[in-house]
Write a protein that holds these residues in place. Structure first.
Motif, short mmCIF file in Angstrom:
data_model
loop_
_atom_site.label_atom_id
_atom_site.label_comp_id
_atom_site.label_asym_id
_atom_site.label_seq_id
_atom_site.Cartn_x
_atom_site.Cartn_y
_atom_site.Cartn_z
N VAL A 310 44.98 33.93 -16.66
CA VAL A 310 43.86 33.55 -15.80
C VAL A 310 43.45 32.12 -16.17
N PRO A 312 40.88 29.29 -16.23
CA PRO A 312 39.41 29.33 -16.15
C PRO A 312 38.85 28.54 -14.97
N ASP A 313 37.76 29.03 -14.43
CA ASP A 313 37.06 28.33 -13.37
C ASP A 313 36.57 26.98 -13.90
N PRO A 335 41.92 29.68 -10.07
CA PRO A 335 40.59 29.73 -9.43
C PRO A 335 40.45 28.74 -8.27
N LYS A 438 33.25 36.17 -15.67
CA LYS A 438 33.72 35.70 -16.98
C LYS A 438 33.08 36.49 -18.10
N GLU A 497 37.59 37.03 -16.15
CA GLU A 497 38.15 35.85 -16.79
C GLU A 497 37.85 35.92 -18.28
#
Length: 561
Positions: A310, A312-313, A335, A438, A497
């Motif tokens: 994943v 991260p944003d 993302p 998250k 996340e």
């Protein structure tokens, strides 16, 4: 009357001649000196005959009744004296010129009789192939360029606290050197300092360093367990190039810049561990051959093999060649914040089946997902068709399904590159999402003989790794206290996340009892193990008042922030 005046003039002239200062070269007891009797100083120089055997330089010499202090060794004074066996240097010597002992192939021993040396020229002991150890005086402030270049028998060297600067290639090609500890006093280091030290197995760097210079540890082929210290932000070009013996490599969360070839050639790498996907995904490698994941049998995040990645944003660009040949990678979630995916970013991931791409993507460069032969489903939430530069080349996408927003299905089908997917369908409810909640950042504590991890997100799994200061690894919550340990932990949960990584350092504060443990959740700091009268660091060395970390002051432990 005239005769008396003439005799007096002769006597005065003779007296003046006898007391005149002398400057010149003289041989005294087999050693050649440049003498300046007016200043009462002598410097050892090269003579008409080469020095041989055991040479003991005195602190003073006497010439014509004048005692002169021996204050230096001139450049090339002992240059290529092939039969020189040992040299003893008095504390009165404050400088040694460049090339002074270069090429003395039989020189076995250099003895400094106390501290006094303050300056040393380049290549001073270069190619002294029999020299096995040396204690550098605690008054020297700089180890110049190539000082011990190709001293192939040198296996033990102590760098004193007085040294602030180590020049280029200072220990280049010291093939017998097996360990090195650089004191906190060293603030500047040149390029290729330990390059080609093929027996080097461990090293300790000052905690204040933020960069490892170009070629610093290149071709150190005996390094097998490599922990790049926390705090290092940059690796210069070729910093660890061709360290082919490394089997385990641990990357710090602080690293943001990797130079060309800095991590190339790790041909026996079994385990690569990164603590922070956010930072790693934005590191520019230039070529995928420069990324150590090319060789790693296991590519891990905080000790856990990467299977479901994943991003991260907040990441806006996934750089080139950051996750190539991830052997166990099965799914990728990217993302909405990501706008660009670099070329070969996920090249040749043999088990990758599913990719989820957020709605912000605008461009996917060539072979970003190239040669991912097991790819089955790609979910792209971008309504406007992103630029596709053969992003899925040789991934058999004619057998895969592309899932896109319903309003954009025809646009994707009409695009030359995207239209090569065998099936293109509309995204439906229940399909994987690009945006995930998250996990909360974990907290670290020490209770009843073991580490305790907690997070405000329920039902999480903690992925942790514990590294000791001697580059050993501990991967459980139970461990024997050494001196200090770096702890890294993140929280994960399916459908979430992963959290940011928490980093702490554990200290053994008293006499090794399990009750005297302190966990400090700050950037890694160091523990002093002893000391009275002054401030001491982890190595038992005195440090300045500006030093930050756990220190001992007058026998008491203090955390200086």
């Amino acid at each position: 009357m005239k005769t008396r005046f003439f005799i007096q003039a002769i006597l005065l002239f003779s007296l003046n001649v006898s007391v005149a200062a002398y400057t010149g070269t003289q041989e005294i007891d087999g050693i050649y000196y440049e003498l300046v009797t007016k200043s009462k100083k002598a410097t050892v120089v090269r003579g008409s005959n080469k020095y041989e055997g055991d040479v003991v330089i005195p602190s003073t010499v006497t010439f014509d009744g004048t005692v002169c202090n021996v204050v230096g060794i001139e450049k090339q004074a002992f240059y290529r004296c092939g039969d020189l066996l040992s040299v003893t240097i008095p504390a009165s010597v404050v400088s040694i010129g460049e090339f002074a002992f270069e090429g003395c192939g039989k020189l076995l021993r250099v003895v400094f009789e106390g501290d006094g040396l303050t300056t040393m020229g380049q290549y001073v002991f270069s190619e002294c192939s029999s020299l096995s150890k040396i204690n550098i005086p605690n008054t020297l402030t700089k180890i110049p360029e190539a000082s011990f270049h190709k001293c192939i028998s040198l296996n033990n060297v102590v760098i004193p606290n007085s040294v602030a600067d180590i020049g280029d290639a200072a220990f280049f090609g010291c093939t017998s050197l097996f360990s090195i500890s650089i004191p906190e006093s060293v603030t500047n280091i040149g390029e290729s300092v330990f390059e080609g030290c093929t027996s080097l197995r461990s090293f300790r760097l000052p905690r204040s360093w933020t960069k490892i210079p170009s070629g610093a540890f290149a071709e150190c082929t005996s390094l097998s367990y490599l922990v790049i210290p926390e705090g290092i932000k940059e690796l210069g070009d070729g910093a660890f190039r061709d360290c082919s013996g490394v089997e385990e490599l641990y990357i710090p969360s602080s690293l943001t810049d990797v130079g060309d070839d800095a991590l190339r050639g790790f041909k026996n790498l079994q385990h690569l561990d990164i603590p922070d996907v956010r930072i790693w995904s934005q590191i520019y490698f230039g070529l995928y051959e420069d990324n150590p994941s090319l060789w790693a049998k296991e590519f891990c995040v905080n000790g856990e093999v990467i299977e479901n990645l994943v991003i991260p944003d907040g990441v806006t660009r996934i750089e080139e060649d950051v996750f190539p040949i991830c052997r166990e990678l099965k799914t990728i979630t990217i993302p909405n914040s990501v706008k660009t995916i670099g070329s070969e970013a996920f090249y040749l991931c043999p088990q990758l089946t599913t990719v989820v791409i957020g709605n912000g993507v605008q461009k996917i460069w060539d072979e970003a997902f190239g040669r991912c032969g097991e790819l089955l489903d790609v979910y792209c939430y971008a309504e406007k068709v992103p630029e596709n530069w053969s992003a899925f080349k040789d991934s058999y996408i004619e057998e895969a399904t592309l899932h896109v927003p319903a309003a954009s299905v025809n646009a994707y089908r009409d695009d030359y590159k995207w239209g090569q997917f065998g099936t293109i369908v509309a995204i439906k409810d229940g399909d994987p999402k690009a945006e995930l909640p998250k996990c909360a950042k974990p907290k670290i504590s020490y209770e009843n003989g073991e580490l305790v991890f907690t997070s405000d997100t329920p039902d999480v799994t903690f992925k942790s790794i514990i590294l000791d200061t001697d580059m050993g690894e501990r991967c459980t919550n139970e461990f024997d206290i050494d001196v200090s340990y770096i702890v890294k932990v993140m929280a994960t949960r399916e459908g979430y996340e992963p959290s940011d990584v928490s980093i702490a350092e554990i200290y053994w504060l008293e006499n090794g009892t399990q009750d005297d443990i302190e966990v400090i959740e700050v950037d890694p700091v160091s523990l002093v193990n002893a000391g009275n009268g002054g401030i001491y660091n982890l190595a038992g060395q005195k440090v300045s008042d500006s030093y930050r970390g756990v220190v001992v002051i007058n026998g008491k432990k203090v955390l200086k922030k």
